[in-house]
Write a protein that holds these residues in place. Sequence first.
Motif, mmCIF file in Angstrom:
data_model
loop_
_atom_site.group_PDB
_atom_site.id
_atom_site.type_symbol
_atom_site.label_atom_id
_atom_site.label_comp_id
_atom_site.label_asym_id
_atom_site.label_seq_id
_atom_site.Cartn_x
_atom_site.Cartn_y
_atom_site.Cartn_z
ATOM 1 N N MET A 1 0.842 -1.179 0.000
ATOM 2 C CA MET A 1 0.000 0.000 0.000
ATOM 3 C C MET A 1 0.888 1.243 0.000
ATOM 4 N N LYS A 2 0.544 2.181 -0.851
ATOM 5 C CA LYS A 2 1.348 3.395 -0.997
ATOM 6 C C LYS A 2 1.002 4.386 0.121
ATOM 7 N N ALA A 3 2.050 4.975 0.688
ATOM 8 C CA ALA A 3 1.854 5.948 1.754
ATOM 9 C C ALA A 3 1.338 7.261 1.181
ATOM 10 N N ASN A 4 0.700 8.052 2.014
ATOM 11 C CA ASN A 4 0.186 9.346 1.605
ATOM 12 C C ASN A 4 1.351 10.318 1.442
ATOM 13 N N ASN A 5 1.630 10.704 0.195
ATOM 14 C CA ASN A 5 2.759 11.594 -0.095
ATOM 15 C C ASN A 5 2.275 12.928 -0.640
ATOM 16 N N ARG A 6 1.188 13.430 -0.124
ATOM 17 C CA ARG A 6 0.636 14.683 -0.619
ATOM 18 C C ARG A 6 1.546 15.852 -0.251
ATOM 19 N N LEU A 7 1.544 16.842 -1.125
ATOM 20 C CA LEU A 7 2.348 18.038 -0.903
ATOM 21 C C LEU A 7 1.508 19.117 -0.242
ATOM 22 N N SER A 8 2.156 19.913 0.557
ATOM 23 C CA SER A 8 1.491 21.084 1.098
ATOM 24 C C SER A 8 1.964 22.287 0.288
ATOM 25 N N TRP A 9 1.078 22.850 -0.532
ATOM 26 C CA TRP A 9 1.435 23.948 -1.408
ATOM 27 C C TRP A 9 1.506 25.244 -0.629
ATOM 28 N N THR A 10 2.419 26.087 -1.015
ATOM 29 C CA THR A 10 2.607 27.386 -0.392
ATOM 30 C C THR A 10 1.875 28.434 -1.216
ATOM 31 N N ILE A 11 1.088 29.268 -0.568
ATOM 32 C CA ILE A 11 0.380 30.331 -1.268
ATOM 33 C C ILE A 11 1.383 31.440 -1.576
ATOM 34 N N PRO A 12 1.487 31.860 -2.849
ATOM 35 C CA PRO A 12 2.463 32.898 -3.208
ATOM 36 C C PRO A 12 2.209 34.220 -2.472
ATOM 37 N N SER A 13 3.282 34.872 -2.105
ATOM 38 C CA SER A 13 3.236 36.183 -1.466
ATOM 39 C C SER A 13 4.445 36.977 -1.940
ATOM 40 N N LYS A 14 4.522 38.250 -1.540
ATOM 41 C CA LYS A 14 5.687 39.062 -1.915
ATOM 42 C C LYS A 14 6.971 38.465 -1.346
ATOM 43 N N ALA A 15 6.901 37.992 -0.129
ATOM 44 C CA ALA A 15 8.087 37.396 0.501
ATOM 45 C C ALA A 15 8.517 36.131 -0.245
ATOM 46 N N LEU A 16 7.554 35.333 -0.685
ATOM 47 C CA LEU A 16 7.882 34.114 -1.431
ATOM 48 C C LEU A 16 8.560 34.475 -2.749
ATOM 49 N N LEU A 17 8.078 35.507 -3.422
ATOM 50 C CA LEU A 17 8.677 35.904 -4.690
ATOM 51 C C LEU A 17 10.122 36.348 -4.506
ATOM 52 N N ARG A 18 10.405 37.013 -3.405
ATOM 53 C CA ARG A 18 11.783 37.451 -3.146
ATOM 54 C C ARG A 18 12.707 36.273 -2.872
ATOM 55 N N GLY A 19 12.199 35.251 -2.217
ATOM 56 C CA GLY A 19 13.034 34.111 -1.848
ATOM 57 C C GLY A 19 12.664 32.832 -2.570
ATOM 58 N N LEU A 20 12.110 32.952 -3.777
ATOM 59 C CA LEU A 20 11.622 31.782 -4.511
ATOM 60 C C LEU A 20 12.714 30.753 -4.768
ATOM 61 N N SER A 21 13.927 31.202 -5.004
ATOM 62 C CA SER A 21 15.003 30.259 -5.330
ATOM 63 C C SER A 21 15.355 29.345 -4.150
ATOM 64 N N SER A 22 15.042 29.765 -2.938
ATOM 65 C CA SER A 22 15.381 28.939 -1.775
ATOM 66 C C SER A 22 14.227 28.052 -1.315
ATOM 67 N N LEU A 23 13.101 28.093 -2.022
ATOM 68 C CA LEU A 23 11.937 27.298 -1.641
ATOM 69 C C LEU A 23 12.176 25.811 -1.894
ATOM 70 N N LYS A 24 11.761 24.977 -0.949
ATOM 71 C CA LYS A 24 11.806 23.528 -1.122
ATOM 72 C C LYS A 24 10.482 22.968 -0.632
ATOM 73 N N LEU A 25 9.732 22.368 -1.553
ATOM 74 C CA LEU A 25 8.453 21.765 -1.178
ATOM 75 C C LEU A 25 8.700 20.371 -0.613
ATOM 76 N N ARG A 26 7.967 20.056 0.419
ATOM 77 C CA ARG A 26 8.080 18.747 1.062
ATOM 78 C C ARG A 26 6.705 18.104 1.125
ATOM 79 N N ASN A 27 6.699 16.768 1.041
ATOM 80 C CA ASN A 27 5.425 16.072 1.169
ATOM 81 C C ASN A 27 5.050 15.957 2.640
ATOM 82 N N THR A 28 3.936 15.318 2.919
ATOM 83 C CA THR A 28 3.459 15.235 4.302
ATOM 84 C C THR A 28 4.394 14.402 5.181
#
Length: 116
Positions: A1-28
């Motif tokens: 059985m496959k584990a739940n690997n859903r991602l938690s998406w980040t809502i874009p903001s001005k701060a996210l746009l400034r630091g977009l290159s350092s963003l790392k998405l992680r699953n649950t």
Amino acid sequence: MKANNRLSWTIPSKALLRGLSSLKLRNTNGKYNKQATERYKLIVSETDWLLWKCRNKRVTCQKEIQPSQIKGRWVAEMNNRIKIEYVKILKAKKRANLIALNLSRKDGWLYSSLVP
């Protein structure tokens, strides 16, 4: 059985746009998802770029742009980026196959001319 690997998406903001290159998405499970991160960065940066261009057109040309036009341009830009990324993937696979083929040949020019 496959584990739940859903991602938690980040809502874009001005701060996210400034630091977009350092963003790392992680699953649950907390595991870094490189492919989802690259796609998310691409979508956010292309959307920001399109909105910036539309804003400049509105300010410099004093031309109002309708939301339906922006949506149409966004879809066209995303389709174009998908095509570009697809071509990059195909070229990378082709290059990797050629390298593997050349490395697997013992009778190549490198071996026959340099190795006794």
